[in-house]
Design an enzyme around this catalytic site. Structure first.
Site, mmCIF file in Angstrom:
data_model
loop_
_atom_site.group_PDB
_atom_site.id
_atom_site.type_symbol
_atom_site.label_atom_id
_atom_site.label_comp_id
_atom_site.label_asym_id
_atom_site.label_seq_id
_atom_site.Cartn_x
_atom_site.Cartn_y
_atom_site.Cartn_z
ATOM 1 N N TYR A 28 -13.379 41.343 7.124
ATOM 2 C CA TYR A 28 -13.207 41.537 5.684
ATOM 3 C C TYR A 28 -14.360 42.371 5.128
ATOM 4 O O TYR A 28 -14.150 43.313 4.357
ATOM 5 C CB TYR A 28 -13.134 40.193 4.969
ATOM 6 C CG TYR A 28 -12.963 40.322 3.471
ATOM 7 C CD1 TYR A 28 -11.723 40.654 2.927
ATOM 8 C CD2 TYR A 28 -14.032 40.118 2.594
ATOM 9 C CE1 TYR A 28 -11.556 40.790 1.552
ATOM 10 C CE2 TYR A 28 -13.873 40.245 1.226
ATOM 11 C CZ TYR A 28 -12.637 40.581 0.706
ATOM 12 O OH TYR A 28 -12.474 40.718 -0.646
ATOM 13 N N LYS A 79 -14.313 46.191 3.311
ATOM 14 C CA LYS A 79 -14.861 46.521 1.999
ATOM 15 C C LYS A 79 -15.970 47.563 2.110
ATOM 16 O O LYS A 79 -16.098 48.436 1.237
ATOM 17 C CB LYS A 79 -15.371 45.251 1.308
ATOM 18 C CG LYS A 79 -14.252 44.311 0.887
ATOM 19 C CD LYS A 79 -13.263 45.014 -0.057
ATOM 20 C CE LYS A 79 -12.157 44.100 -0.528
ATOM 21 N NZ LYS A 79 -11.225 44.780 -1.461
ATOM 22 N N SER A 95 0.052 40.352 -8.851
ATOM 23 C CA SER A 95 0.809 39.102 -8.950
ATOM 24 C C SER A 95 -0.045 37.897 -9.320
ATOM 25 O O SER A 95 0.481 36.848 -9.706
ATOM 26 C CB SER A 95 1.542 38.825 -7.634
ATOM 27 O OG SER A 95 0.615 38.715 -6.563
#
Length: 292
Positions: A151, A155, A17
């Site tokens: 975060y 990852k 998006s």
């Protein structure tokens, strides 16, 4: 002419998006792929139709949504998928001691379980096409960026998942690529404030916290379009690495993290993110509490 040469290659990109996913869809379409862009909201993807991209609604954090997406892709293709690009991501810039279960689960659902379930469910289509699965990794997975524990952990998990997947899918003819991503100009930055009851809540720390949230913006990040061109080149290359480094400072920081001792890196980060005044204030505050 062989059947494979007559086929139009197909690609599915999540997180399409905006930002990286949006530009990847455009670049892949320009390179001759039939592209499906997937995101939770269709409206931001409508303009991708101008580039020949088909927008599809999907939430990678929800298994039923992923299964519905798989059904649609099978209906729209010959049951073969040449490229699955796991790009959807969720930021979490919060001190490690302040990350709630809700925030942590949200981040891990999108960044870890999302790519895992997408890869698992679309594996038959990838195997049928002898395609490639790609992940948007991050320097956060190898660098101790302050306030990025969850975060970064998400990852790092994907980096290792991709490494093992690369080994396991080799006999099935499916390639695996993890793009360790540096600075790219996207809107993924976290907008949450430092919790008022945080042990780090102080005027000195608030300045450092705001600086960290604007890290990519202040470092002249690479444009998503430039990044996408480089990554699609990697995808189409005959080489078969597990990890490539793309985005601002990606290669440099990859080398630094391999060669430089952790204490030196932490020292540099304290300076870069103006943490020293905040840390000094914390030491003084908690040493007084100990004395009291």
């Amino acid at each position: 002419m062989p059947e494979q040469a007559q086929r139009t290659k197909t690609a599915l990109v999540t997180g399409a998006s905006s930002g990286i996913g949006f530009e990847l869809c455009k670049e892949l379409s320009a390179r001759g792929f039939r592209v499906f862009g997937a995101a939770r909201r269709l409206e931001p993807m409508e303009s991708l139709r101008e580039y020949g991209v088909t927008p599809l609604k999907a939430d990678v954090s929800d298994l039923d949504s992923v299964l519905e997406l798989k059904k649609k892709v099978i209906e729209l293709t010959d049951g073969k998928l040449d490229l699955l690009y796991n790009n959807a991501g969720q930021s979490c810039t919060v001190p490690a001691l302040d990350v709630s279960d809700e925030w942590a689960l949200q981040c891990l659902q999108v960044n870890v379980l999302g790519p895992i379930r997408m890869t698992r469910e679309f594996a038959p289509l990838l195997i049928a096409a002898q395609g490639i699965v790609v992940f948007t990794g991050s320097l956060a997975g190898i660098c101790p960026f302050p306030w990025g524990s969850v975060y970064g952990a998400s990852k790092a998990a994907i980096h290792q998942y991709a490494s093992v997947l690369h080994l396991e899918l080799e006999p099935l003819g499916v390639k695996v690529l993890n793009v360790v991503t540096g600075g790219v100009d996207t809107n993924i930055a976290d907008t949450r404030d430092l919790p008022k009851d945080s042990v780090y809540a102080s005027p000195e720390m608030l300045e450092a916290f705001e600086l960290r949230k604007k890290m990519a913006e202040k470092n002249k990040p690479m444009s998503p379009a430039t990044y996408s061109k480089k990554v699609v080149n990697d995808i189409l290359s005959s080489r078969d690495p597990v990890h490539v480094y793309r985005g601002k400072m990606a290669t440099f920081m990859g080398i630094v993290m391999y060669l430089v001792p952790t204490r030196v890196i932490e020292y540099a980060f304290r300076i870069k993110f103006k943490l020293n005044p905040a840390f000094d204030a914390l030491r003084e505050k908690y040493s007084k509490r100990k004395v009291d």
